[in-house]
Each structure stands twice: as C-alpha cells, then as structure tokens.
Design an enzyme around this catalytic site. Structure first.
Site, PDB file in Angstrom:
ATOM      1  N   ARG A   1       0.875  -1.184   0.000  1.00  0.00           N
ATOM      2  CA  ARG A   1       0.000   0.000   0.000  1.00  0.00           C
ATOM      3  C   ARG A   1       0.899   1.216   0.000  1.00  0.00           C
ATOM      4  NH1 ARG A   1      -5.364   1.145   3.467  1.00  0.00           N
ATOM      5  NH2 ARG A   1      -6.110  -0.095   1.717  1.00  0.00           N
TER       6      ARG A   1
ATOM      7  N   ARG B   1     -13.874  -8.644   0.829  1.00  0.00           N
ATOM      8  CA  ARG B   1     -12.437  -8.455   0.588  1.00  0.00           C
ATOM      9  C   ARG B   1     -11.687  -9.770   0.848  1.00  0.00           C
ATOM     10  NH1 ARG B   1     -10.213  -3.315   0.858  1.00  0.00           N
ATOM     11  NH2 ARG B   1      -8.364  -4.446   0.170  1.00  0.00           N
TER      12      ARG B   1
ATOM     13  N   HIS C   1      -7.199   1.032  -6.695  1.00  0.00           N
ATOM     14  CA  HIS C   1      -7.401   0.111  -5.566  1.00  0.00           C
ATOM     15  C   HIS C   1      -8.041  -1.172  -6.123  1.00  0.00           C
ATOM     16  CE1 HIS C   1      -7.714  -1.286  -1.581  1.00  0.00           C
ATOM     17  NE2 HIS C   1      -8.566  -0.430  -1.057  1.00  0.00           N
TER      18      HIS C   1
ATOM     19  N   GLN D   1      -9.921  -3.795  -3.901  1.00  0.00           N
ATOM     20  CA  GLN D   1     -11.246  -3.300  -3.522  1.00  0.00           C
ATOM     21  C   GLN D   1     -12.238  -3.550  -4.656  1.00  0.00           C
ATOM     22  OE1 GLN D   1     -12.188  -1.661  -0.483  1.00  0.00           O
ATOM     23  NE2 GLN D   1     -14.164  -2.208  -1.378  1.00  0.00           N
TER      24      GLN D   1
ATOM     25  N   ASP E   1     -17.204   7.343  -1.616  1.00  0.00           N
ATOM     26  CA  ASP E   1     -15.967   7.151  -0.844  1.00  0.00           C
ATOM     27  C   ASP E   1     -15.631   8.498  -0.196  1.00  0.00           C
ATOM     28  OD1 ASP E   1     -13.546   6.232   0.183  1.00  0.00           O
ATOM     29  OD2 ASP E   1     -12.476   6.330  -1.728  1.00  0.00           O
TER      30      ASP E   1
ATOM     31  N   CYS F   1     -16.305   1.751   0.140  1.00  0.00           N
ATOM     32  CA  CYS F   1     -15.167   0.871   0.420  1.00  0.00           C
ATOM     33  C   CYS F   1     -14.804   0.862   1.906  1.00  0.00           C
ATOM     34  CB  CYS F   1     -13.969   1.299  -0.404  1.00  0.00           C
ATOM     35  SG  CYS F   1     -13.487   3.006  -0.088  1.00  0.00           S
TER      36      CYS F   1
HETATM   37  N1   CP Z   1     -11.302  -0.282   1.972  1.00  0.00           N
HETATM   38  C1   CP Z   1     -10.043  -0.365   2.447  1.00  0.00           C
HETATM   39  O1   CP Z   1      -9.095  -0.560   1.716  1.00  0.00           O
HETATM   40  O2   CP Z   1      -9.955  -0.230   3.805  1.00  0.00           O
HETATM   41  P1   CP Z   1      -8.584  -0.103   4.641  1.00  0.00           P
HETATM   42  O3   CP Z   1      -7.991   1.227   4.261  1.00  0.00           O
HETATM   43  O4   CP Z   1      -9.023  -0.155   6.070  1.00  0.00           O
HETATM   44  O5   CP Z   1      -7.701  -1.236   4.257  1.00  0.00           O
HETATM   45  N1  NVA Z   2      -9.864   6.748  -1.350  1.00  0.00           N
HETATM   46  C1  NVA Z   2      -9.512   6.282  -0.036  1.00  0.00           C
HETATM   47  C2  NVA Z   2      -9.753   4.809   0.072  1.00  0.00           C
HETATM   48  C3  NVA Z   2      -9.439   4.210   1.401  1.00  0.00           C
HETATM   49  C4  NVA Z   2      -9.639   2.717   1.421  1.00  0.00           C
HETATM   50  C5  NVA Z   2      -8.054   6.606   0.247  1.00  0.00           C
HETATM   51  O1  NVA Z   2      -7.220   6.459  -0.640  1.00  0.00           O
HETATM   52  O2  NVA Z   2      -7.750   7.048   1.368  1.00  0.00           O
END
Ligand code: CP
Ligand code: NVA
Length: 307
Positions: free
Chosen positions: A102, A292, A129, A132, A224, A264
């Site tokens: 990530r 997930r 993502h 997701q 989101d 998400c």
């Molecule tokens: N939706 C998602 O990716 O959640 P987290 O940021 O908690 O992993």
């Molecule tokens: N768009 C959000 C998604 C989190 C899962 C971010 O990138 O913070």
C-alpha cells in the site's frame, strides 16, 4: 512474473475467472473451511498508510488457507527512503512468496513489481485500488447475478477507488457514471483506459457534475471519502466543495427501488454518507467489506497458481 497491480492489466475473462474462484472459495469457507493450498507460503505486507480491511483480510486469507502473513508498518522499511525500492524488492523476494504493498505514489508499486521475483499486489495507491474493485464486483454479482447491463454510479471524488470501480464495471459489461465536482475529475489516463475497455464490452461511460442526474436508474450508488489518505492538507477545501455530493436518503430515493449503496470504508459518516443510508435497507457496506477476504483468497490463489 504475474503481478496484480490493476484490474485493467487482466482480460475480462481472467477477472471473471478470479471472481468465479472467489465465489467458490467463499462457499467452501462457509461449508467448513478452505483446504491448505497456501501451506508454506508467506505474504509480505508493506504498508505506507494505515489500514483495517486490507491488512486484516489479507492476513486472514493467508491463514484460512494454511499460509502466513507478515505485516510491515509505515515506520519499518521506509520504502524508497531508508532503502531504494529496487533493493527492498530484491531482498524481500528472497524471504516471502508474494508481496502486497500500500503506497502513496502508484509508480512505487510498479517499481516494486519491476524488481521483484515474486508476485506483487497493489493494496491501494494514489491511482487505483484493484483489490477493492474485486470485492466490489463480487458484492454486485451476488446481488444482481451479473454486472452486465447494470448502471454503476459513483458519487464523489474521482479517486483511486472510483478508477478501479470504473474499470472493472465496464470490463464486465456494466455502464458506469460518475458525478464529481469540477477539479476532482479522474486522471486522464484512467479515462482513456476506461474508454478502451468500454469499447470492447459495449458498456457506456458518462462523466457528470450533477449527482441527481447520475443516480437516475442506478443499480449501484457508490461513494468514498472526500479526502483520501495523503490529501489531508486539502481536507478543509474539500469539505467545502463536496456536500452537494453527499449520499443521503433523498439521493438514494432517486435511484432504482432495488439500488444497493456501497462504500469501500472507512466511511466519514454524515459527510459523504449519512448514517441513515449506511445503516439502511439499501446498504451493503459490511458484506462488501467482508468480501475483501474472499476476493483476495482468489487473487492469491491465482498468483500462487494453486487453485
Ligand atoms: N477499503 C479499504 O481498503 O480499507 P482499509 O484502508 O481499512 O484497508
Ligand atoms: N480513497 C480512499 C480509500 C481508502 C480505502 C483513500 O485512498 O484514502
């Protein structure tokens, strides 16, 4: 080396195959458990940002299938800071059987994959993502039987989650609409890829400003956060711009009667999504989060070539 960096790196048939496997693994899990297909395998999980769902679902996916996962927090390896990404990739490749990362900058997960001799999974970048999106597609298919011909509508920021949702939706034959304020459009490259994928499947993409126009005939309304991780210094500005894009009961009432509302998570309740909708009859946010786990088992199984 096969990686999982974006859904658009795969063909629609390959994505459908992973989703079919996810459905099978989910059924199998609830019928008594998955066989230990990942025995002896370890997933290294590199996080430059916080996470609940991605971290726990990947960890549990590995454990349920007999494998193990190693969590590396943002303070630990200093990807690209303490050590170059190319060196991290080559070192980790000798210790683990796959990596999930990530990252802030999408180029960093691409760089990791370039130098890695084990599969690399994008666990969220500033651009996309994809894990997701796989869980999202699984959730939509469970509700409607297929994505084909559905109207999938994203209301809010043209962000990483929106990009991956658009790509998977049109790949699988759903029409995609986004309503977002000016200045918060999706990246041009994402739109170009979307156009190519839509032309292949016959799906339609529409870019709108008006959320009310967008949700007409929607099977899915998705939202989101207005401020993604890494954009914190823009939060006040975004909080001023985005309120007309709130997913609330009034907006949901303008869609199809059987519309599902997705997010998400983490949700900023009563900002992009009201409590009433999040906890109301159209919401699928918790089954979506739980999916997930199942989607990621299927992604891992395909990368490990064990199912
Ligand atoms: N939706 C998602 O990716 O959640 P987290 O940021 O908690 O992993
Ligand atoms: N768009 C959000 C998604 C989190 C899962 C971010 O990138 O913070």
């Amino acid at each position: 080396m096969k990686h999982f960096l974006d859904v658009s790196d795969y063909s629609p048939a390959e994505i459908q195959d992973i989703l079919d496997l996810a459905i099978r693994l989910k059924r199998e899990y609830f019928a008594g458990g998955n066989p230990p297909l990942f025995k002896g395998k370890v997933l290294g999980m590199i996080f430059q940002k916080p996470s609940l769902r991605t971290r726990v679902s990947f960890d549990m996916a590995m454990r349920h299938m007999g494998g193990d996962a190693l969590y590396l927090s943002p303070n630990e390896i200093g990807l690209g800071k303490r050590e170059s990404i190319a060196d991290v990739a080559r070192v980790m490749s000798g210790y683990v059987h796959a990596m999930m990362a990530r990252v802030f900058d999408h180029a960093h997960v691409v760089e990791l994959a370039k130098w890695s001799s084990v599969p690399v999974i994008n666990g969220l970048s500033d651009y996309s993502h994809p894990c997701q999106a796989m869980a999202d597609a699984l959730t939509i298919i469970e509700k409607f039987g297929s994505m084909k011909g559905l109207n999938v509508v994203f209301v809010g920021d043209g962000n990483n989650v929106a990009v991956s949702l658009m790509h998977i939706a049109v790949m699988l034959g759903a029409n995609f609409r986004i309503a977002n304020p000016e200045g918060y459009d999706m990246p041009e490259v994402a739109k170009q890829i979307g156009a190519t994928l839509a032309a292949q499947s016959g799906a339609k993409i529409e870019y709108l400003r008006d959320p009310h126009e967008a949700v007409k005939d929607a099977h899915v309304i998705y939202t989101d956060t207005w401020t993604s991780m890494g954009q914190e210094e823009e939060a006040a500005k975004r909080e001023a711009v985005f309120p007309p894009y709130q997913v609330n009961a009034k907006l949901v009432s303008e869609a199809r009667k059987d519309v599902i509302v997705m997010h998400c998570l983490p949700a900023h309740r009563n900002h992009e999504l009201t409590d009433e909708v999040a906890d109301g009859p159209h919401s699928v946010i918790f089954p979506q989060a739980h999916n997930r786990l199942h989607a990621q088992k299927a992604i891992l199984a395909r990368l490990f070539e064990v199912a």
